[in-house]
Design an enzyme around this catalytic site. Structure first.
Site, PDB file in Angstrom:
ATOM      1  N   THR A   7       0.845  -1.200   0.000  1.00  0.00           N
ATOM      2  CA  THR A   7       0.000   0.000   0.000  1.00  0.00           C
ATOM      3  C   THR A   7       0.884   1.254   0.000  1.00  0.00           C
ATOM      4  O   THR A   7       1.755   1.424   0.870  1.00  0.00           O
ATOM      5  CB  THR A   7      -0.951  -0.041   1.215  1.00  0.00           C
ATOM      6  OG1 THR A   7      -1.751  -1.215   1.080  1.00  0.00           O
ATOM      7  CG2 THR A   7      -1.839   1.180   1.290  1.00  0.00           C
ATOM      8  N   GLU A  59      -6.576  -8.397   9.083  1.00  0.00           N
ATOM      9  CA  GLU A  59      -7.013  -7.214   9.846  1.00  0.00           C
ATOM     10  C   GLU A  59      -7.455  -7.625  11.254  1.00  0.00           C
ATOM     11  O   GLU A  59      -7.120  -6.957  12.239  1.00  0.00           O
ATOM     12  CB  GLU A  59      -8.120  -6.502   9.061  1.00  0.00           C
ATOM     13  CG  GLU A  59      -7.576  -5.919   7.746  1.00  0.00           C
ATOM     14  CD  GLU A  59      -8.493  -6.115   6.551  1.00  0.00           C
ATOM     15  OE1 GLU A  59      -9.704  -6.382   6.745  1.00  0.00           O
ATOM     16  OE2 GLU A  59      -8.007  -6.013   5.405  1.00  0.00           O
TER      17      GLU A  59
HETATM   18  O1  LIG Z   1      -9.448  -2.074   4.101  1.00  0.00           O
HETATM   19  C1  LIG Z   1      -8.807  -2.911   3.523  1.00  0.00           C
HETATM   20  C2  LIG Z   1      -9.481  -3.837   2.532  1.00  0.00           C
HETATM   21  O2  LIG Z   1     -10.828  -3.939   2.856  1.00  0.00           O
HETATM   22  C3  LIG Z   1      -8.918  -5.213   2.525  1.00  0.00           C
HETATM   23  O3  LIG Z   1      -9.664  -6.114   3.324  1.00  0.00           O
HETATM   24  C4  LIG Z   1      -7.341  -2.981   3.731  1.00  0.00           C
HETATM   25  O4  LIG Z   1      -7.065  -2.933   5.091  1.00  0.00           O
HETATM   26  C5  LIG Z   1      -6.691  -1.787   3.009  1.00  0.00           C
HETATM   27  O5  LIG Z   1      -7.010  -1.854   1.655  1.00  0.00           O
HETATM   28  C6  LIG Z   1      -5.177  -1.797   3.213  1.00  0.00           C
HETATM   29  O6  LIG Z   1      -4.624  -2.956   2.632  1.00  0.00           O
HETATM   30  P1  LIG Z   1      -3.265  -3.560   3.148  1.00  0.00           P
HETATM   31  O7  LIG Z   1      -2.281  -2.415   3.187  1.00  0.00           O
HETATM   32  O8  LIG Z   1      -2.890  -4.600   2.157  1.00  0.00           O
HETATM   33  O9  LIG Z   1      -3.507  -4.126   4.535  1.00  0.00           O
END
Ligand SMILES: O=C([C@H](O)CO)[C@H](O)[C@H](O)COP(=O)(O)O
Length: 188
Positions: free
Chosen positions: A95, A155
């Site tokens: 990200t 998450e």
């Molecule tokens: O909110 C998110 C998405 O719904 C994925 O489940 C992610 O937390 C967000 O897109 C950030 O992604 P990462 O940096 O790969 O955790």
């Protein structure tokens, strides 16, 4: 299968997936995070989307323990400097806003710790230490290590692992629930 049974089964599946991750976590990586939190002048947290929500929940608990914690992107967040800790979370480790925060923190000689599901990601390379979570990332389409949608498992587990870090710090502090209570928001 009726909707009630399906939902109960899904809840158990989610708990099972998180338990599996708990059994796989590297305690040494967690120990580094605990020690860096204790040593940091200030703690900054940064992540996007749901990963960001997990870090915000943890940031509040660290604040309850008496640490100085800032959420990157908030209007009153100051510059990160040497001696500070930047805690990042990105399942994908790609990200853009998370990567640029890691780069800036490194250029200021702050410590960077990243929770990620990809040990080979750009974020993992940039971080001083990673906490590897063997969850699916949001772009693991098709069959993956999780039945859940996108980065849900990552998450959830990011929050759980930081809750366990908070509990360790709290237990080691010797503080009581009553001691922490004055830090709770009273404008809510
Ligand atoms: O909110 C998110 C998405 O719904 C994925 O489940 C992610 O937390 C967000 O897109 C950030 O992604 P990462 O940096 O790969 O955790």
């Amino acid at each position: 299968m009726n909707t009630d049974t399906l939902t109960s089964n899904n809840l158990l599946a989610i708990l099972d997936e998180n338990r599996q991750l708990a059994n796989q976590i590297n305690p040494q990586q967690i120990k580094v995070l605990v020690n860096e939190i204790k040593a940091a002048k200030r703690i900054f947290v940064m992540a996007a989307g749901r990963s960001g929500l997990a870090l915000k929940m943890a940031a509040m608990r660290f604040m309850h323990l008496g640490y100085t914690v800032f959420i990157v992107g908030e209007t009153n967040t100051p510059a990160i400097l040497k001696g500070d800790l930047l805690l990042l979370a990105s399942g994908s480790g790609t990200t853009a806003s998370v990567l640029s925060s890691a780069e800036k923190a490194r250029s200021q000689k702050a410590t960077v710790i990243a929770i990620t599901a990809d040990a080979e990601s750009k974020l993992a390379v940039l971080a001083d230490t990673i906490i590897l979570v063997n969850a699916a990332t949001k772009t693991d389409f098709g069959v993956s290590v999780s039945q859940q949608y996108a980065g849900s498992l990552f998450e959830q587990f990011t929050l759980l692992v930081l809750e366990s870090v908070f509990m360790t710090l709290w237990q080691e502090s010797g503080l009581t629930k009553e001691d922490l209570w004055p830090k709770h928001a009273n404008l809510e």
